[in-house]
Structures are given as C-alpha cells and as structure tokens.
Design a protein around this motif. Structure first.
Motif, PDB file in Angstrom:
ATOM      1  N   VAL A  60       0.858  -1.198   0.000  1.00  0.00           N
ATOM      2  CA  VAL A  60       0.000   0.000   0.000  1.00  0.00           C
ATOM      3  C   VAL A  60       0.893   1.248   0.000  1.00  0.00           C
ATOM      4  O   VAL A  60       1.793   1.372   0.832  1.00  0.00           O
ATOM      5  CB  VAL A  60      -0.924   0.017   1.235  1.00  0.00           C
ATOM      6  N   ARG A  61       0.624   2.164  -0.928  1.00  0.00           N
ATOM      7  CA  ARG A  61       1.382   3.411  -1.005  1.00  0.00           C
ATOM      8  C   ARG A  61       0.640   4.523  -0.262  1.00  0.00           C
ATOM      9  O   ARG A  61      -0.587   4.596  -0.322  1.00  0.00           O
ATOM     10  CB  ARG A  61       1.595   3.834  -2.464  1.00  0.00           C
ATOM     11  N   VAL A  62       1.398   5.371   0.448  1.00  0.00           N
ATOM     12  CA  VAL A  62       0.814   6.492   1.196  1.00  0.00           C
ATOM     13  C   VAL A  62       1.623   7.738   0.853  1.00  0.00           C
ATOM     14  O   VAL A  62       2.832   7.778   1.107  1.00  0.00           O
ATOM     15  CB  VAL A  62       0.864   6.241   2.724  1.00  0.00           C
ATOM     16  N   VAL A  63       0.960   8.735   0.261  1.00  0.00           N
ATOM     17  CA  VAL A  63       1.674   9.937  -0.167  1.00  0.00           C
ATOM     18  C   VAL A  63       0.961  11.197   0.326  1.00  0.00           C
ATOM     19  O   VAL A  63      -0.219  11.155   0.672  1.00  0.00           O
ATOM     20  CB  VAL A  63       1.792  10.018  -1.714  1.00  0.00           C
ATOM     21  N   ARG A  64       1.720  12.280   0.341  1.00  0.00           N
ATOM     22  CA  ARG A  64       1.158  13.563   0.757  1.00  0.00           C
ATOM     23  C   ARG A  64       1.259  14.578  -0.373  1.00  0.00           C
ATOM     24  O   ARG A  64       2.258  14.590  -1.089  1.00  0.00           O
ATOM     25  CB  ARG A  64       1.968  14.125   1.946  1.00  0.00           C
ATOM     26  N   VAL A  65       0.249  15.425  -0.474  1.00  0.00           N
ATOM     27  CA  VAL A  65       0.305  16.563  -1.395  1.00  0.00           C
ATOM     28  C   VAL A  65       0.155  17.817  -0.548  1.00  0.00           C
ATOM     29  O   VAL A  65      -0.792  17.942   0.238  1.00  0.00           O
ATOM     30  CB  VAL A  65      -0.791  16.464  -2.474  1.00  0.00           C
ATOM     31  N   SER A  66       1.113  18.710  -0.692  1.00  0.00           N
ATOM     32  CA  SER A  66       1.173  19.909   0.145  1.00  0.00           C
ATOM     33  C   SER A  66       0.965  21.152  -0.708  1.00  0.00           C
ATOM     34  O   SER A  66       1.909  21.659  -1.320  1.00  0.00           O
ATOM     35  CB  SER A  66       2.543  19.953   0.839  1.00  0.00           C
ATOM     36  N   PRO A  67      -0.268  21.647  -0.763  1.00  0.00           N
ATOM     37  CA  PRO A  67      -0.504  22.829  -1.599  1.00  0.00           C
ATOM     38  C   PRO A  67      -0.147  24.129  -0.878  1.00  0.00           C
ATOM     39  O   PRO A  67      -0.233  24.246   0.345  1.00  0.00           O
ATOM     40  CB  PRO A  67      -2.022  22.797  -1.851  1.00  0.00           C
ATOM     41  N   GLY A  68       0.229  25.106  -1.696  1.00  0.00           N
ATOM     42  CA  GLY A  68       0.228  26.501  -1.245  1.00  0.00           C
ATOM     43  C   GLY A  68      -1.169  27.031  -1.523  1.00  0.00           C
ATOM     44  O   GLY A  68      -2.152  26.280  -1.484  1.00  0.00           O
ATOM     45  N   TRP A  69      -1.251  28.308  -1.859  1.00  0.00           N
ATOM     46  CA  TRP A  69      -2.572  28.888  -2.089  1.00  0.00           C
ATOM     47  C   TRP A  69      -3.199  28.273  -3.340  1.00  0.00           C
ATOM     48  O   TRP A  69      -2.581  28.259  -4.403  1.00  0.00           O
ATOM     49  CB  TRP A  69      -2.469  30.406  -2.226  1.00  0.00           C
ATOM     50  N   ILE A  70      -4.434  27.766  -3.187  1.00  0.00           N
ATOM     51  CA  ILE A  70      -5.192  27.212  -4.321  1.00  0.00           C
ATOM     52  C   ILE A  70      -6.357  28.156  -4.601  1.00  0.00           C
ATOM     53  O   ILE A  70      -7.091  28.537  -3.681  1.00  0.00           O
ATOM     54  CB  ILE A  70      -5.782  25.821  -3.994  1.00  0.00           C
ATOM     55  N   GLU A  71      -6.535  28.488  -5.873  1.00  0.00           N
ATOM     56  CA  GLU A  71      -7.594  29.451  -6.207  1.00  0.00           C
ATOM     57  C   GLU A  71      -8.941  28.740  -6.366  1.00  0.00           C
ATOM     58  O   GLU A  71      -9.439  28.541  -7.475  1.00  0.00           O
ATOM     59  CB  GLU A  71      -7.240  30.233  -7.465  1.00  0.00           C
ATOM     60  N   THR A  72      -9.515  28.344  -5.241  1.00  0.00           N
ATOM     61  CA  THR A  72     -10.857  27.756  -5.232  1.00  0.00           C
ATOM     62  C   THR A  72     -11.888  28.883  -5.288  1.00  0.00           C
ATOM     63  O   THR A  72     -11.542  30.071  -5.167  1.00  0.00           O
ATOM     64  CB  THR A  72     -11.067  26.972  -3.932  1.00  0.00           C
ATOM     65  N   ASP A  73     -13.168  28.510  -5.396  1.00  0.00           N
ATOM     66  CA  ASP A  73     -14.216  29.543  -5.377  1.00  0.00           C
ATOM     67  C   ASP A  73     -14.169  30.317  -4.065  1.00  0.00           C
ATOM     68  O   ASP A  73     -14.369  31.533  -4.043  1.00  0.00           O
ATOM     69  CB  ASP A  73     -15.603  28.896  -5.530  1.00  0.00           C
ATOM     70  N   ALA A  74     -13.882  29.606  -2.951  1.00  0.00           N
ATOM     71  CA  ALA A  74     -13.807  30.275  -1.649  1.00  0.00           C
ATOM     72  C   ALA A  74     -12.642  31.271  -1.628  1.00  0.00           C
ATOM     73  O   ALA A  74     -12.756  32.370  -1.074  1.00  0.00           O
ATOM     74  CB  ALA A  74     -13.644  29.238  -0.541  1.00  0.00           C
ATOM     75  N   ALA A  75     -11.526  30.893  -2.263  1.00  0.00           N
ATOM     76  CA  ALA A  75     -10.361  31.794  -2.310  1.00  0.00           C
ATOM     77  C   ALA A  75     -10.681  33.028  -3.151  1.00  0.00           C
ATOM     78  O   ALA A  75     -10.294  34.154  -2.807  1.00  0.00           O
ATOM     79  CB  ALA A  75      -9.158  31.053  -2.883  1.00  0.00           C
TER      80      ALA A  75
END
Ligand SMILES: NC(=O)c1ccc[n+]([C@@H]2O[C@H](COP(=O)([O-])OP(=O)(O)OC[C@H]3O[C@@H](n4cnc5c(N)ncnc54)[C@H](OP(=O)(O)O)[C@@H]3O)[C@@H](O)[C@H]2O)c1
Length: 260
Positions: free
Chosen positions: A175-190
């Motif tokens: 089983v693989r376990v990985v992380r994704v670490s975003p900075g600012w994401i331009e979502t509708d809320a953003a």
C-alpha cells in the motif's frame, strides 16, 4: 498518443469531493475511468458526472463509519482513498485566541478525519496487497502563519508525520501512502476572499489576490495553483504510473516555500 493514467475501474473515495480541490480530484478520477464516490456534508449540484455521493461529517467517528459502510455496499472495497477534507475556522489573534474547542476542531478536521477513514479502509488494502492513500497537507505545516492559523498548521504537521509513519508501516504490504502539500489554491472560496479583500481596499479582485500573495511572502510564479492543477498531481500519484512513489510529500505552491 495520450498519457493513460491506468485508473480504469479503480474504486476511489474522495473526501471533500463537492467543492474546490476535492471536486476537481473527483472529476479527474472519474474522467480517467475510475469508479468514484465523493463525500461531504451537503450534496452539490455541481458534482461531476458519474461521481457517486454519500453525505457525512467525516470529522466524527459516526460519519467515517457511515462512509465506510456506503463504500462497502456500493464498491465492495477501495483502491484509492484521497483525504482532502481540511481547513481552518479559528479566529485571528494568535495563541491566546485559540481555546481547547478550536484546537479540537482543527485536529478533528485536519488529522482525525483521515486517521479514522484510513483505519476503515487499510485492512482491505493490506489484504489485497494493493492500494493508495493520499493526504492533503499544506505548506503551512512548514510555514505557519502565527496570526491566524497556528492550530491548523500544527494539525497539518501532525497529519504529515502520521502519513510518513503509515507509509513505512504499510509499504511492505503493497500500500502506497503519499502527501500533497498545496500553497494557495484558487478555489471559489479563495476567489470570494480575494473579492472581499479587494473591495475593502478598493482595488478589485486583482488587488485582493495581491494582498493574499503578500501575506504568504509572495509567490514566485505570481499566481495561485488552480484546483485542476492540484488534481492532476493527485491523479498521477494515485496511478500505477507512480508505483515507485510512497512516503513522500509533494509541494505544489508556485515556489512559495522559500527553502529547499
Ligand atoms: N485552498 C487553499 O488555498 C489550500 C491551501 C493549502 C492546503 N489546502 C488544503 O486542501 C484541502 C482542500 O481545500 P479546499 O480549499 O479545496 O476546500 P474547500 O473548497 O473549502 O472545500 C471543502 C470540501 O470539504 C467538505 N467538508 C468540509 N468539512 C467537512 C466535514 N466536516 N465532513 C465532510 N466534508 C466536509 C466541503 O463540503 P461540505 O461543506 O458540504 O461538507 C467541501 O466539499 C484542505 O485539506 C485544505 O486544508 C487548501
């Protein structure tokens, strides 16, 4: 020739899959031929075609169990778990403004939701010697903003360390376990926040975006990431194309974190 991610028929659960990053991930996985279930507290009219939905509050043990039951009933098991739910609702004001209730809420949303769902689905993945778990962290786990997000940043740091430990435990089980670490994401809320800040400053949306980017110490690429760009990274990490990748954290921040 297209770049086939090899996700056809894979069974995937995406938490927070009705808005922002989670919605983009659910849409991408479905487009790539995966069988996708999204979960959130409220259904969304914008849910991508072909994405199943279960309503639950995954920050509670009952909510996580309900989601696990629904996945078992509809899919019979899971190949891909993308833990996207997270966020901060703490007030500004530094450490003194953070009560036990704020701390518990941040840890519940950013750490325990993933811990509980992983615990539901890992036994099946280990038994099949196959599976991928993604944890969405944040650059704030390395670069906290003490005025307003100390508890969020600390919870994301806990999620990141938990993820690393889990990867070492279940890697030998396939089983693989990985992380994704975003900075600012331009979502509708953003975008709504940029509009609000821009209106207050009399500069409009672009001025609001500049204010947010300045609060992060600047973004060398000069813009936030789009939800679809974060989804592309997650989709690749979930795919057999990334079969040699586990235990790592993948930053997508336009260069915001200033250290190597
Ligand atoms: N946006 C950024 O700039 C940014 C930066 C770094 C990291 N991140 C991380 O990226 C992830 C996604 O953020 P986002 O901004 O894309 O999210 P978002 O647009 O705020 O969407 C949140 C999603 O999670 C669901 N959700 C929230 N609380 C929930 C709960 N208790 N139980 C079940 N579902 C819940 C929401 O639906 P309901 O409200 O209907 O439940 C919605 O589908 C988070 O982990 C966040 O910490 C975001």
């Amino acid at each position: 020739m297209g770049f086939d991610l090899g996700l056809t028929g894979r069974r995937a659960l995406v938490t927070g899959g009705t808005r922002g990053t989670g919605a983009a991930v659910a849409a991408l996985l479905a487009e790539q031929g995966a069988r996708v279930m999204a979960t959130a507290r409220k259904a969304s009219a914008l849910a991508a075609p072909g994405v199943a939905f279960v309503a639950a509050d995954v920050t509670t043990a009952e909510g996580a169990a309900l989601v696990a039951d629904e996945v078992a009933a509809r899919f019979g098991g899971l190949d891909i778990l993308v833990n996207v739910v997270g966020g901060s609702a703490s007030p500004p004001g530094g450490f003194a403004a953070l009560t036990d209730t704020h701390w518990e809420r941040e840890l519940g949303q950013n750490l325990m939701a993933a811990v509980r769902l992983d615990r539901h689905f890992l036994p099946g993945m280990v038994a099949r010697k196959s599976g991928v778990i993604v944890h969405v962290t944040s650059i704030q786990r390395q670069m906290p903003l003490p005025g307003s997000t100390t508890a969020y940043a600390a919870a994301k740091a806990a999620l990141s360390t938990y993820s690393k430990s889990l990867s070492r435990e279940v890697g030998p089980e396939g089983v693989r376990v990985v992380r994704v670490s975003p900075g600012w994401i331009e979502t509708d809320a953003a975008l709504a926040l940029a509009d609000r800040l821009g209106d207050e400053a009399g500069t409009g949306r672009d001025g609001g975006r500049e204010i947010i980017m300045r609060s992060l110490g600047g973004i060398p690429l000069g813009r936030p990431a789009k939800p679809a760009e974060v989804a592309d990274l997650i989709g690749f990490l979930c795919s057999p194309r990334a079969g040699a990748i586990t235990g790592s954290e993948h930053v997508i921040d336009g260069g915001t974190v200033p250290v190597a």
